[in-house]
Scaffold this motif. Structure first.
Motif, mmCIF file in Angstrom:
data_model
loop_
_atom_site.group_PDB
_atom_site.id
_atom_site.type_symbol
_atom_site.label_atom_id
_atom_site.label_comp_id
_atom_site.label_asym_id
_atom_site.label_seq_id
_atom_site.Cartn_x
_atom_site.Cartn_y
_atom_site.Cartn_z
ATOM 1 N N GLN A 123 1.689 6.513 -7.080
ATOM 2 C CA GLN A 123 0.705 7.511 -7.485
ATOM 3 C C GLN A 123 1.287 8.918 -7.388
ATOM 4 O O GLN A 123 1.062 9.750 -8.268
ATOM 5 N N THR A 160 1.000 4.105 -2.997
ATOM 6 C CA THR A 160 0.875 5.544 -2.733
ATOM 7 C C THR A 160 2.070 6.295 -3.312
ATOM 8 O O THR A 160 1.917 7.353 -3.928
ATOM 9 N N ASN A 214 0.823 -1.210 0.000
ATOM 10 C CA ASN A 214 0.000 0.000 0.000
ATOM 11 C C ASN A 214 0.858 1.262 0.000
ATOM 12 O O ASN A 214 0.534 2.240 -0.691
#
Length: 197
Positions: free
Chosen positions: A86, A83, A79
């Motif tokens: 992105q 992030t 995760n």
């Protein structure tokens, strides 16, 4: 007569300078776009890897009931890496975003390495057909990430070399190309470059 030939010489020199500056600008834009395209290729492969990891964790959960902490570490690292991806995809020219992605990828690689070590203790998990297929896909994707990262780093290097060379160095900053591109290096890259013991 001498006055008009001097005007022509200055006009030709000014036109040559303008054409040169336009050429430098166009090459800077082309090299920057190559960097962004190369990063887009990394993004595709990393997203594929991030999509495979939850399936790997779900398959392993059946066998690794006592290894919940390891599985949670992998999920958490995945995760964080997503992030980081992105943020870097939103601005591939940001040195801090690329550095953060590299660190997140290093943490994910470490967590996946721990999972591999734990899986070694569970022969029935290693023999599971679904796990074998997921592991093979993950390995294939890792190879694609490596090639995409190399292409990105090559593009960044070409951009930096051109931008820093003489005389484009004088024009680059004027057109907004002040920062050098940042190479994507994973946090554990020193381990890969060190000689095996």
């Amino acid at each position: 007569m001498e006055n008009s030939s001097a005007i022509w010489i200055w006009a030709i020199a000014a036109a040559a300078l303008i054409f040169y500056v336009v050429g430098v600008y166009n090459k800077l834009i082309a090299l920057k776009n190559r960097c962004q395209n190369a990063f887009a290729q990394i993004e595709v492969q990393l997203k594929r890897r991030y999509d495979l990891i939850p399936n790997l964790v779900d398959t392993a959960k059946v066998y690794l009931k006592r290894e919940r902490e390891t599985l949670e570490a992998v999920t958490s690292a995945r995760n964080l890496a997503l992030t980081g991806l992105q943020a870097a995809a939103a601005n591939p020219g940001s040195a801090s975003a690329i550095a953060d992605l590299g660190q997140a990828e290093g943490a994910l690689a470490t967590a996946l390495g721990r999972l591999q070590v734990v899986m070694e203790a569970y022969p029935e998990l290693k023999a599971d057909q679904n796990m074998l297929q997921l592991t093979e896909e993950l390995t294939s994707t890792e190879n694609k990430v490596t090639f995409a990262r190399q292409a990105f780093n090559d593009s960044v290097m070409a951009y930096n070399i051109y931008k820093q060379s003489f005389p484009p160095v004088f024009v680059a900053g004027f057109f907004g190309h002040r920062q050098d591109g940042k190479l994507l290096e994973f946090a554990d890259s020193e381990q890969f470059q060190a000689a095996p013991r």
